[in-house]
Design a protein around this motif. Structure first.
Motif, PDB file in Angstrom:
ATOM      1  N   THR A 267       0.801  -1.230   0.000  1.00 45.59           N
ATOM      2  CA  THR A 267       0.000   0.000   0.000  1.00 45.59           C
ATOM      3  C   THR A 267       0.834   1.280   0.000  1.00 45.59           C
ATOM      4  OG1 THR A 267      -0.117  -0.048   2.425  1.00 45.59           O
ATOM      5  CG2 THR A 267      -1.900  -1.127   1.206  1.00 45.59           C
ATOM      6  N   GLY A 268       2.156   1.156  -0.094  1.00 43.05           N
ATOM      7  CA  GLY A 268       2.977   2.361  -0.090  1.00 43.05           C
ATOM      8  C   GLY A 268       4.447   2.059  -0.257  1.00 43.05           C
ATOM      9  N   GLY A 269       5.235   3.125  -0.287  1.00 44.20           N
ATOM     10  CA  GLY A 269       6.671   2.967  -0.450  1.00 44.20           C
ATOM     11  C   GLY A 269       7.428   4.075   0.259  1.00 44.20           C
ATOM     12  N   ILE A 270       8.691   3.808   0.586  1.00 46.93           N
ATOM     13  CA  ILE A 270       9.556   4.805   1.213  1.00 46.93           C
ATOM     14  C   ILE A 270      10.885   4.868   0.456  1.00 46.93           C
ATOM     15  CG2 ILE A 270       8.576   4.758   3.541  1.00 46.93           C
ATOM     16  CD1 ILE A 270      10.677   2.711   4.317  1.00 46.93           C
ATOM     17  N   TRP A 271      11.515   6.042   0.540  1.00 47.76           N
ATOM     18  CA  TRP A 271      12.801   6.265  -0.127  1.00 47.76           C
ATOM     19  C   TRP A 271      13.669   7.098   0.790  1.00 47.76           C
ATOM     20  CZ3 TRP A 271      15.093  10.941  -1.406  1.00 47.76           C
ATOM     21  CH2 TRP A 271      16.157  10.913  -2.300  1.00 47.76           C
ATOM     22  N   TRP A 272      14.932   6.676   0.946  1.00 44.08           N
ATOM     23  CA  TRP A 272      15.895   7.443   1.748  1.00 44.08           C
ATOM     24  C   TRP A 272      17.225   7.476   1.017  1.00 44.08           C
ATOM     25  CZ3 TRP A 272      20.581   6.106   4.270  1.00 44.08           C
ATOM     26  CH2 TRP A 272      21.088   7.120   5.107  1.00 44.08           C
ATOM     27  N   HIS A 273      17.865   8.642   1.065  1.00 41.75           N
ATOM     28  CA  HIS A 273      19.087   8.903   0.317  1.00 41.75           C
ATOM     29  C   HIS A 273      20.125   9.445   1.289  1.00 41.75           C
ATOM     30  CE1 HIS A 273      21.782  10.328  -2.752  1.00 41.75           C
ATOM     31  NE2 HIS A 273      20.951  10.069  -3.737  1.00 41.75           N
ATOM     32  N   GLN A 274      21.250   8.761   1.433  1.00 44.51           N
ATOM     33  CA  GLN A 274      22.264   9.143   2.412  1.00 44.51           C
ATOM     34  C   GLN A 274      22.848  10.520   2.161  1.00 44.51           C
ATOM     35  OE1 GLN A 274      26.013   9.540   4.484  1.00 44.51           O
ATOM     36  NE2 GLN A 274      26.031   9.171   2.267  1.00 44.51           N
ATOM     37  N   MET A 275      22.856  10.971   0.916  1.00 46.04           N
ATOM     38  CA  MET A 275      23.409  12.291   0.624  1.00 46.04           C
ATOM     39  C   MET A 275      22.382  13.409   0.836  1.00 46.04           C
ATOM     40  SD  MET A 275      25.970  11.320  -2.549  1.00 46.04           S
ATOM     41  CE  MET A 275      26.538  13.009  -2.778  1.00 46.04           C
ATOM     42  N   GLU A 276      21.159  13.036   1.174  1.00 46.95           N
ATOM     43  CA  GLU A 276      20.120  13.980   1.615  1.00 46.95           C
ATOM     44  C   GLU A 276      19.459  13.347   2.843  1.00 46.95           C
ATOM     45  OE1 GLU A 276      18.070  17.153   2.178  1.00 46.95           O
ATOM     46  OE2 GLU A 276      19.412  17.113   0.439  1.00 46.95           O
ATOM     47  N   PRO A 277      20.230  13.165   3.922  1.00 45.56           N
ATOM     48  CA  PRO A 277      19.802  12.265   4.991  1.00 45.56           C
ATOM     49  C   PRO A 277      18.665  12.752   5.862  1.00 45.56           C
ATOM     50  CG  PRO A 277      21.816  13.388   5.631  1.00 45.56           C
ATOM     51  CD  PRO A 277      21.559  13.752   4.202  1.00 45.56           C
ATOM     52  N   ASN A 278      18.377  14.054   5.844  1.00 48.65           N
ATOM     53  CA  ASN A 278      17.322  14.580   6.706  1.00 48.65           C
ATOM     54  C   ASN A 278      15.930  14.442   6.107  1.00 48.65           C
ATOM     55  OD1 ASN A 278      19.444  15.317   8.300  1.00 48.65           O
ATOM     56  ND2 ASN A 278      18.925  17.478   8.436  1.00 48.65           N
ATOM     57  N   THR A 279      15.830  13.843   4.929  1.00 51.42           N
ATOM     58  CA  THR A 279      14.549  13.713   4.237  1.00 51.42           C
ATOM     59  C   THR A 279      14.214  12.245   3.988  1.00 51.42           C
ATOM     60  OG1 THR A 279      14.847  15.834   3.109  1.00 51.42           O
ATOM     61  CG2 THR A 279      13.251  14.308   2.150  1.00 51.42           C
ATOM     62  N   LEU A 280      12.977  11.893   4.258  1.00 50.60           N
ATOM     63  CA  LEU A 280      12.440  10.573   3.935  1.00 50.60           C
ATOM     64  C   LEU A 280      11.189  10.777   3.096  1.00 50.60           C
ATOM     65  CD1 LEU A 280      12.469   7.441   4.471  1.00 50.60           C
ATOM     66  CD2 LEU A 280      10.955   7.921   6.410  1.00 50.60           C
ATOM     67  N   GLU A 281      11.105  10.108   1.960  1.00 55.61           N
ATOM     68  CA  GLU A 281       9.903  10.183   1.121  1.00 55.61           C
ATOM     69  C   GLU A 281       8.972   9.028   1.468  1.00 55.61           C
ATOM     70  OE1 GLU A 281      10.436  10.415  -3.054  1.00 55.61           O
ATOM     71  OE2 GLU A 281      11.676  12.219  -2.976  1.00 55.61           O
ATOM     72  N   LEU A 282       7.695   9.345   1.618  1.00 57.98           N
ATOM     73  CA  LEU A 282       6.667   8.339   1.873  1.00 57.98           C
ATOM     74  C   LEU A 282       5.556   8.523   0.852  1.00 57.98           C
ATOM     75  CD1 LEU A 282       5.166   6.161   3.559  1.00 57.98           C
ATOM     76  CD2 LEU A 282       4.306   8.046   4.987  1.00 57.98           C
ATOM     77  N   THR A 283       5.216   7.446   0.157  1.00 58.90           N
ATOM     78  CA  THR A 283       4.124   7.481  -0.808  1.00 58.90           C
ATOM     79  C   THR A 283       3.125   6.389  -0.448  1.00 58.90           C
ATOM     80  OG1 THR A 283       5.637   8.231  -2.554  1.00 58.90           O
ATOM     81  CG2 THR A 283       3.496   7.370  -3.241  1.00 58.90           C
ATOM     82  N   LEU A 284       1.868   6.788  -0.276  1.00 60.72           N
ATOM     83  CA  LEU A 284       0.789   5.850  -0.008  1.00 60.72           C
ATOM     84  C   LEU A 284      -0.174   5.852  -1.184  1.00 60.72           C
ATOM     85  CD1 LEU A 284       0.121   6.790   3.727  1.00 60.72           C
ATOM     86  CD2 LEU A 284       1.532   4.914   2.852  1.00 60.72           C
ATOM     87  N   ILE A 285      -0.807   4.711  -1.422  1.00 60.41           N
ATOM     88  CA  ILE A 285      -1.725   4.597  -2.563  1.00 60.41           C
ATOM     89  C   ILE A 285      -2.800   5.684  -2.496  1.00 60.41           C
ATOM     90  CG2 ILE A 285      -3.603   3.156  -3.496  1.00 60.41           C
ATOM     91  CD1 ILE A 285      -1.881   0.746  -3.130  1.00 60.41           C
ATOM     92  N   ASP A 286      -3.013   6.371  -3.627  1.00 60.38           N
ATOM     93  CA  ASP A 286      -4.063   7.388  -3.769  1.00 60.38           C
ATOM     94  C   ASP A 286      -3.842   8.602  -2.880  1.00 60.38           C
ATOM     95  OD1 ASP A 286      -5.382   5.764  -5.621  1.00 60.38           O
ATOM     96  OD2 ASP A 286      -6.505   4.728  -4.049  1.00 60.38           O
ATOM     97  N   GLN A 287      -2.598   8.831  -2.456  1.00 61.00           N
ATOM     98  CA  GLN A 287      -2.292  10.022  -1.666  1.00 61.00           C
ATOM     99  C   GLN A 287      -1.078  10.723  -2.272  1.00 61.00           C
ATOM    100  OE1 GLN A 287      -2.056   9.669   2.597  1.00 61.00           O
ATOM    101  NE2 GLN A 287      -3.542   7.970   2.660  1.00 61.00           N
ATOM    102  N   PRO A 288      -0.999  12.048  -2.109  1.00 59.61           N
ATOM    103  CA  PRO A 288       0.189  12.752  -2.596  1.00 59.61           C
ATOM    104  C   PRO A 288       1.440  12.280  -1.856  1.00 59.61           C
ATOM    105  CG  PRO A 288      -1.577  14.285  -2.058  1.00 59.61           C
ATOM    106  CD  PRO A 288      -1.982  12.951  -1.505  1.00 59.61           C
ATOM    107  N   LYS A 289       2.572  12.399  -2.504  1.00 58.17           N
ATOM    108  CA  LYS A 289       3.839  12.044  -1.870  1.00 58.17           C
ATOM    109  C   LYS A 289       4.100  12.960  -0.679  1.00 58.17           C
ATOM    110  CE  LYS A 289       7.186  10.675  -4.382  1.00 58.17           C
ATOM    111  NZ  LYS A 289       8.288  10.576  -5.377  1.00 58.17           N
ATOM    112  N   GLN A 290       4.603  12.390   0.398  1.00 57.12           N
ATOM    113  CA  GLN A 290       4.923  13.152   1.604  1.00 57.12           C
ATOM    114  C   GLN A 290       6.435  13.218   1.789  1.00 57.12           C
ATOM    115  OE1 GLN A 290       2.721  11.789   5.124  1.00 57.12           O
ATOM    116  NE2 GLN A 290       1.400  10.609   3.746  1.00 57.12           N
TER     117      GLN A 290
END
Length: 379
Positions: A267-290
């Motif tokens: 129902t969703g996904g997450i993304w984390w990038h060590q070179m931008e470590p203070n940000t985590l992307e969260l995407t849930l079905i039928d919702q805007p990316k957070q």
């Protein structure tokens, strides 16, 4: 803290010292900084240690420190040597009553790792492994999101760690860091996979809470004259049925330390990038990316406990590294007082992570050399 290795010209020893000192909870009191006694002495002098607490060998340090009164002697040993010299000082320290923090990978090979795990269990001492990327607040937030079920059952994991610093035969130019990392007598069975591939493996298992059960691997030494792999491409199978891709390379020209991970659930996904470590992307079905940011909003207790400074102020590699040391120190202090450690601070990689890392290295090397498509991930 006493230190083994990390003398003049070393890279990771200085990182360990900075990380350990960041919270003011750990003091470096002694060391055997080199196998060369004179180099160890000079290193200790540069660190303003009293000459009598600078030793010519780790054996001398452990035995002499053991004779000092409690409260004066070192409480634990940090091992920051090349891989082939992790096991001997760790074994001796544990068997003489000292707790241990060790750089990764934990040992030279899986046999040593399994033996060390038995020694840790028998000794009852603490053992921490510095897979420092698990110390980032947003990595801990990612783990809590997966644990909570917000993205559903994990289906796919993509983890990448490209670097470019070994795109040429750097080890032939006198580079100390390149020389031992590409030397099978010091690094072990793998080069790139042992050096950074284990970070990717550890991060994937830490965030998802899953374990790799099988893998299909293709590793290569692209640079002519190089003795160990500098590139690896690996397909993964996890114990819940999820599939994964792990890519680690040190010949990607232009890349720095581009560790990143994507985890996709039902129902969703997450993304984390060590070179931008203070940000985590969260995407849930039928919702805007957070975009979830360190220090902003209602984060998990685990993420909050490992956030050090107000939102909008960069914190990264050293702070994450320091979280490993701080958690180890607070857990050790609780044990010394006979108290139960706070679970928030028992969160650091252990000998079990080290054994899995070594099993991963050996499975990847064997799988790459095998004609079988799927190779079991040994425990």
């Amino acid at each position: 803290m006493g230190m083994v290795g990390g003398g003049i010209g070393a890279f990771i020893g200085a990182v360990h010292r900075m990380a350990a000192a960041l919270d003011g909870e750990i003091e470096l009191v002694c060391g055997a900084f080199s196998s060369d006694p004179e180099k160890s002495r000079l290193s200790g002098a540069q660190l303003y240690l009293p000459p009598e607490r600078v030793y010519g060998s780790y054996e001398e340090m452990i035995l002499k420190e053991k004779t000092l009164p409690i409260g004066e002697r070192m409480d634990f040993v940090a091992i920051v040597t090349p891989n082939h010299m992790h096991f001997p000082p760790a074994k001796m320290a544990l068997e003489n009553g000292f707790d241990v923090v060790c750089d990764k990978p934990v040992t030279f090979n899986l046999t040593e790792a399994k033996e060390l795990a038995e020694i840790v269990q028998k000794s009852g001492r603490l053992f921490a492994l510095t897979h420092n990327y698990t110390g980032y607040p947003m990595v801990k937030e990612a783990r809590e999101i997966v644990r909570s079920g917000r993205i559903g059952k994990v289906r796919k994991v993509v983890v990448e760690y490209p670097q470019g610093w070994l795109a040429t035969l750097v080890e032939a130019t006198g580079s100390k860091q390149a020389s031992w990392r590409t030397d099978p007598t010091k690094s072990g069975a793998a080069g790139c996979i042992g050096d950074i591939g284990t970070h990717a493996e550890n991060l994937a298992e830490y965030i998802t809470g899953l374990q790799i059960t099988e893998l299909c691997a293709d590793i290569t030494a692209f640079v002519p004259g190089r003795k160990l792999d500098d590139d690896g491409n690996i397909l993964l199978r996890f114990n819940n049925g999820a599939k994964g891709i792990l890519q680690a390379s040190q010949i990607c020209v232009g890349e720095e330390n581009n560790l990143n991970i994507r985890v996709y659930g039902e129902t969703g996904g997450i993304w984390w990038h060590q070179m931008e470590p203070n940000t985590l992307e969260l995407t849930l079905i039928d919702q805007p990316k957070q975009l979830i940011r360190t220090g902003v909003g209602q984060l998990s207790a685990a993420a909050q406990a490992h956030t050090r400074i107000p939102a909008g102020h960069p914190e990264g590699y050293l702070e994450a590294f320091a979280n490993i040391y701080r958690n180890f120190a607070r857990t050790l202090r609780s044990r010394l007082k006979g108290e139960t450690p706070d679970p928030l601070y028992t969160d650091f990689p252990t000998i079990e992570d080290g054994v899995r890392g070594m099993a991963f290295i050996e499975a990847v090397v064997a799988a790459s050399a095998s004609n079988e498509k799927w190779y079991p991930f040994a425990k």
